[in-house]
Design a protein around this motif. Sequence first.
Motif, PDB file in Angstrom:
ATOM      1  N   VAL A  29       0.835  -1.173   0.000  1.00 28.87           N
ATOM      2  CA  VAL A  29       0.000   0.000   0.000  1.00 28.87           C
ATOM      3  C   VAL A  29       0.876   1.230   0.000  1.00 28.87           C
ATOM      4  CG1 VAL A  29      -0.148   0.430   2.459  1.00 28.87           C
ATOM      5  CG2 VAL A  29      -2.123   0.876   1.026  1.00 28.87           C
ATOM      6  N   VAL A  30       0.317   2.298  -0.544  1.00 29.87           N
ATOM      7  CA  VAL A  30       1.079   3.530  -0.549  1.00 29.87           C
ATOM      8  C   VAL A  30       1.441   3.896   0.866  1.00 29.87           C
ATOM      9  CG1 VAL A  30       0.115   4.432  -2.663  1.00 29.87           C
ATOM     10  CG2 VAL A  30      -1.085   4.773  -0.534  1.00 29.87           C
ATOM     11  N   ALA A  31       2.615   4.478   1.074  1.00 30.31           N
ATOM     12  CA  ALA A  31       2.998   4.927   2.417  1.00 30.31           C
ATOM     13  C   ALA A  31       2.187   6.179   2.664  1.00 30.31           C
ATOM     14  CB  ALA A  31       4.476   5.218   2.482  1.00 30.31           C
ATOM     15  N   GLY A  32       1.134   6.021   3.451  1.00 31.51           N
ATOM     16  CA  GLY A  32       0.137   7.067   3.575  1.00 31.51           C
ATOM     17  C   GLY A  32      -0.635   7.110   2.272  1.00 31.51           C
ATOM     18  N   ALA A  33      -1.012   8.318   1.843  1.00 34.75           N
ATOM     19  CA  ALA A  33      -1.756   8.452   0.601  1.00 34.75           C
ATOM     20  C   ALA A  33      -0.888   9.006  -0.499  1.00 34.75           C
ATOM     21  CB  ALA A  33      -2.953   9.380   0.825  1.00 34.75           C
ATOM     22  N   GLY A  34       0.401   9.165  -0.259  1.00 34.88           N
ATOM     23  CA  GLY A  34       1.251   9.878  -1.202  1.00 34.88           C
ATOM     24  C   GLY A  34       1.274   9.304  -2.592  1.00 34.88           C
ATOM     25  N   ALA A  35       1.509   7.996  -2.696  1.00 34.77           N
ATOM     26  CA  ALA A  35       1.631   7.409  -4.022  1.00 34.77           C
ATOM     27  C   ALA A  35       0.330   7.518  -4.785  1.00 34.77           C
ATOM     28  CB  ALA A  35       2.061   5.942  -3.905  1.00 34.77           C
ATOM     29  N   LEU A  36      -0.801   7.257  -4.083  1.00 35.59           N
ATOM     30  CA  LEU A  36      -2.078   7.370  -4.760  1.00 35.59           C
ATOM     31  C   LEU A  36      -2.363   8.812  -5.141  1.00 35.59           C
ATOM     32  CD1 LEU A  36      -4.680   6.137  -5.757  1.00 35.59           C
ATOM     33  CD2 LEU A  36      -5.621   6.361  -3.458  1.00 35.59           C
ATOM     34  N   ALA A  37      -2.030   9.723  -4.266  1.00 36.76           N
ATOM     35  CA  ALA A  37      -2.263  11.132  -4.590  1.00 36.76           C
ATOM     36  C   ALA A  37      -1.469  11.530  -5.824  1.00 36.76           C
ATOM     37  CB  ALA A  37      -1.869  12.004  -3.401  1.00 36.76           C
ATOM     38  N   LEU A 116     -13.085  -4.744   1.528  1.00 36.14           N
ATOM     39  CA  LEU A 116     -11.635  -4.631   1.595  1.00 36.14           C
ATOM     40  C   LEU A 116     -11.025  -5.479   2.703  1.00 36.14           C
ATOM     41  CD1 LEU A 116     -11.217  -0.771   1.128  1.00 36.14           C
ATOM     42  CD2 LEU A 116     -10.742  -2.546  -0.570  1.00 36.14           C
ATOM     43  N   ALA A 117      -9.889  -6.065   2.352  1.00 39.18           N
ATOM     44  CA  ALA A 117      -9.018  -6.709   3.326  1.00 39.18           C
ATOM     45  C   ALA A 117      -7.684  -5.972   3.293  1.00 39.18           C
ATOM     46  CB  ALA A 117      -8.834  -8.187   2.991  1.00 39.18           C
ATOM     47  N   ARG A 118      -6.791  -6.308   4.211  1.00 39.80           N
ATOM     48  CA  ARG A 118      -5.497  -5.635   4.303  1.00 39.80           C
ATOM     49  C   ARG A 118      -4.413  -6.679   4.527  1.00 39.80           C
ATOM     50  NH1 ARG A 118      -2.043  -3.915   8.273  1.00 39.80           N
ATOM     51  NH2 ARG A 118      -1.022  -1.874   8.027  1.00 39.80           N
ATOM     52  N   THR A 119      -3.360  -6.615   3.717  1.00 35.76           N
ATOM     53  CA  THR A 119      -2.273  -7.572   3.840  1.00 35.76           C
ATOM     54  C   THR A 119      -1.348  -7.220   4.999  1.00 35.76           C
ATOM     55  OG1 THR A 119      -0.822  -6.345   2.351  1.00 35.76           O
ATOM     56  CG2 THR A 119      -2.303  -7.963   1.340  1.00 35.76           C
ATOM     57  N   SER A 120      -0.423  -8.116   5.289  1.00 34.36           N
ATOM     58  CA  SER A 120       0.501  -7.886   6.406  1.00 34.36           C
ATOM     59  C   SER A 120       1.415  -6.698   6.156  1.00 34.36           C
ATOM     60  CB  SER A 120       1.341  -9.140   6.653  1.00 34.36           C
ATOM     61  OG  SER A 120       2.116  -9.466   5.502  1.00 34.36           O
ATOM     62  N   ASP A 121       1.645  -6.352   4.888  1.00 36.58           N
ATOM     63  CA  ASP A 121       2.475  -5.191   4.577  1.00 36.58           C
ATOM     64  C   ASP A 121       1.641  -3.971   4.190  1.00 36.58           C
ATOM     65  OD1 ASP A 121       1.720  -6.537   2.285  1.00 36.58           O
ATOM     66  OD2 ASP A 121       3.614  -6.224   1.227  1.00 36.58           O
ATOM     67  N   GLY A 122       0.356  -3.978   4.577  1.00 35.11           N
ATOM     68  CA  GLY A 122      -0.444  -2.759   4.481  1.00 35.11           C
ATOM     69  C   GLY A 122      -1.108  -2.463   3.172  1.00 35.11           C
ATOM     70  N   VAL A 123      -1.293  -3.438   2.311  1.00 33.51           N
ATOM     71  CA  VAL A 123      -1.992  -3.212   1.047  1.00 33.51           C
ATOM     72  C   VAL A 123      -3.478  -3.513   1.236  1.00 33.51           C
ATOM     73  CG1 VAL A 123      -2.249  -3.939  -1.348  1.00 33.51           C
ATOM     74  CG2 VAL A 123       0.029  -3.719  -0.348  1.00 33.51           C
ATOM     75  N   TRP A 124      -4.322  -2.561   0.878  1.00 33.28           N
ATOM     76  CA  TRP A 124      -5.771  -2.728   0.915  1.00 33.28           C
ATOM     77  C   TRP A 124      -6.220  -3.244  -0.452  1.00 33.28           C
ATOM     78  CZ3 TRP A 124      -8.992  -1.234   5.154  1.00 33.28           C
ATOM     79  CH2 TRP A 124      -8.301  -0.652   6.225  1.00 33.28           C
ATOM     80  N   PHE A 125      -6.984  -4.340  -0.441  1.00 35.61           N
ATOM     81  CA  PHE A 125      -7.399  -4.922  -1.723  1.00 35.61           C
ATOM     82  C   PHE A 125      -8.779  -5.553  -1.590  1.00 35.61           C
ATOM     83  CE2 PHE A 125      -5.730  -8.509   0.524  1.00 35.61           C
ATOM     84  CZ  PHE A 125      -6.328  -9.650  -0.004  1.00 35.61           C
ATOM     85  N   GLY A 126      -9.393  -5.846  -2.723  1.00 40.54           N
ATOM     86  CA  GLY A 126     -10.742  -6.374  -2.743  1.00 40.54           C
ATOM     87  C   GLY A 126     -10.820  -7.813  -2.264  1.00 40.54           C
ATOM     88  N   ALA A 143      -5.497 -13.407   4.729  1.00 36.29           N
ATOM     89  CA  ALA A 143      -4.892 -12.279   4.021  1.00 36.29           C
ATOM     90  C   ALA A 143      -4.029 -11.425   4.937  1.00 36.29           C
ATOM     91  CB  ALA A 143      -5.988 -11.428   3.388  1.00 36.29           C
ATOM     92  N   ALA A 144      -4.487 -11.183   6.141  1.00 33.01           N
ATOM     93  CA  ALA A 144      -3.765 -10.306   7.061  1.00 33.01           C
ATOM     94  C   ALA A 144      -2.419 -10.871   7.490  1.00 33.01           C
ATOM     95  CB  ALA A 144      -4.622 -10.028   8.287  1.00 33.01           C
ATOM     96  N   GLN A 145      -2.191 -12.145   7.236  1.00 29.97           N
ATOM     97  CA  GLN A 145      -0.952 -12.790   7.648  1.00 29.97           C
ATOM     98  C   GLN A 145       0.052 -12.942   6.507  1.00 29.97           C
ATOM     99  OE1 GLN A 145      -2.215 -16.525   9.352  1.00 29.97           O
ATOM    100  NE2 GLN A 145      -3.257 -15.540  11.073  1.00 29.97           N
ATOM    101  N   HIS A 146      -0.297 -12.418   5.332  1.00 30.09           N
ATOM    102  CA  HIS A 146       0.564 -12.578   4.165  1.00 30.09           C
ATOM    103  C   HIS A 146       0.796 -11.240   3.473  1.00 30.09           C
ATOM    104  CE1 HIS A 146       0.473 -17.020   4.146  1.00 30.09           C
ATOM    105  NE2 HIS A 146      -0.762 -16.877   4.605  1.00 30.09           N
ATOM    106  N   SER A 147       1.907 -11.144   2.777  1.00 29.87           N
ATOM    107  CA  SER A 147       2.252  -9.927   2.035  1.00 29.87           C
ATOM    108  C   SER A 147       1.434  -9.848   0.753  1.00 29.87           C
ATOM    109  CB  SER A 147       3.737  -9.926   1.693  1.00 29.87           C
ATOM    110  OG  SER A 147       4.019 -10.946   0.745  1.00 29.87           O
ATOM    111  N   TRP A 148       1.425  -8.646   0.176  1.00 31.41           N
ATOM    112  CA  TRP A 148       0.744  -8.455  -1.100  1.00 31.41           C
ATOM    113  C   TRP A 148       1.378  -9.326  -2.177  1.00 31.41           C
ATOM    114  CZ3 TRP A 148      -3.383  -7.619  -3.520  1.00 31.41           C
ATOM    115  CH2 TRP A 148      -3.432  -7.128  -4.834  1.00 31.41           C
TER     116      TRP A 148
END
Length: 318
Positions: A29-37, A116-126, A143-148
């Motif tokens: 996931v983007v570090a904060g919203a920076g990458a998406l912004a 949405l779910a969230r991976t162990s490294d912070g990626v939000w995905f469907g 999902a929460a226990q594995h990386s994107w």
Amino acid sequence: MPEDQQPSPPDDKRPTRRTLVAFVVGAGVVAGAGALATQLLGGGPQKTPPSRTLTPHATATAATGQRTDGLLVDRLLQRPGFTVAHRGGSLDWPEMSMEAYRQSVLLGVNALEISLARTSDGVWFGLHDATLDRTSGTTGFVAAQHSWAKVQAHRITAAETNAPQQPPQPYLRFEDLVSAYGRTHTIFVDPKVVPTDHLGELFALMSALPDPTGTFVAKGYCTAQAWPVDAAARGYRTWGYYYGSELAADPSMLTTTQARWSWLGLDYEATADAWRTLNATGKPVLAHIVPSRAKADRALSLGAAGLVVSGVREVLAR
């Protein structure tokens, strides 16, 4: 376990007969919203929505894909019987894949819905569930226990669609859905199985758009607390869904929870009395998850303002 972290009742019990085709009227996931912004606000190429997209609540310029006529959410309610593609059209295509959202947009849906779910490294995905087991055939893949990167090794099958022979699709990052359609479509967002202490990350991703409160609706099961309360405090509309059978068993459920929700939802199988009760609140009521044209017509006749549907193809094909 806190209420908001409990698995919510299934909001989309799938029909056991495939003849019930769905309806609608109308890395890391983007570090904060920076990458998406950066991606959304000019740092990268914009994705222009397909030219066949029917979005009476908003229009887009061919050059930029940006809205030209006001808030998506406000305009949505001006379209009686508006349509929300449940998981992108989960009876037609592998659920919550980019292919599902692309196809539903081509057919003219007014809004999109994603869990949405969230991976162990912070990626939000469907993902609707805590695991990939139902959608990818894994065993105990939380999902929460594995990386994107680990999630990306799997694919969403079409086993629960009306065309199970179609190819599986990759899982979809939330930021990629927003990049593609956040400027042209209302997006209903449900952090289904993510602990509430991560909600700040999700709000940051949503806030990367110039007009987040005009784009997103916070969706959840009616008893959810932190998500709708926090979203409303930030100016978002909220949509909480109910089941008629549960309201009949516990009439206090509506009175103790409805204040958290701007809009309400009721299952298409609910009785006419249940529809009268929810419509009497004065709030827009959306039918969910409508599996056929006949059921959709009934919901609309009972006062549904909009329809959350799983089978886009049958209803919007002209």
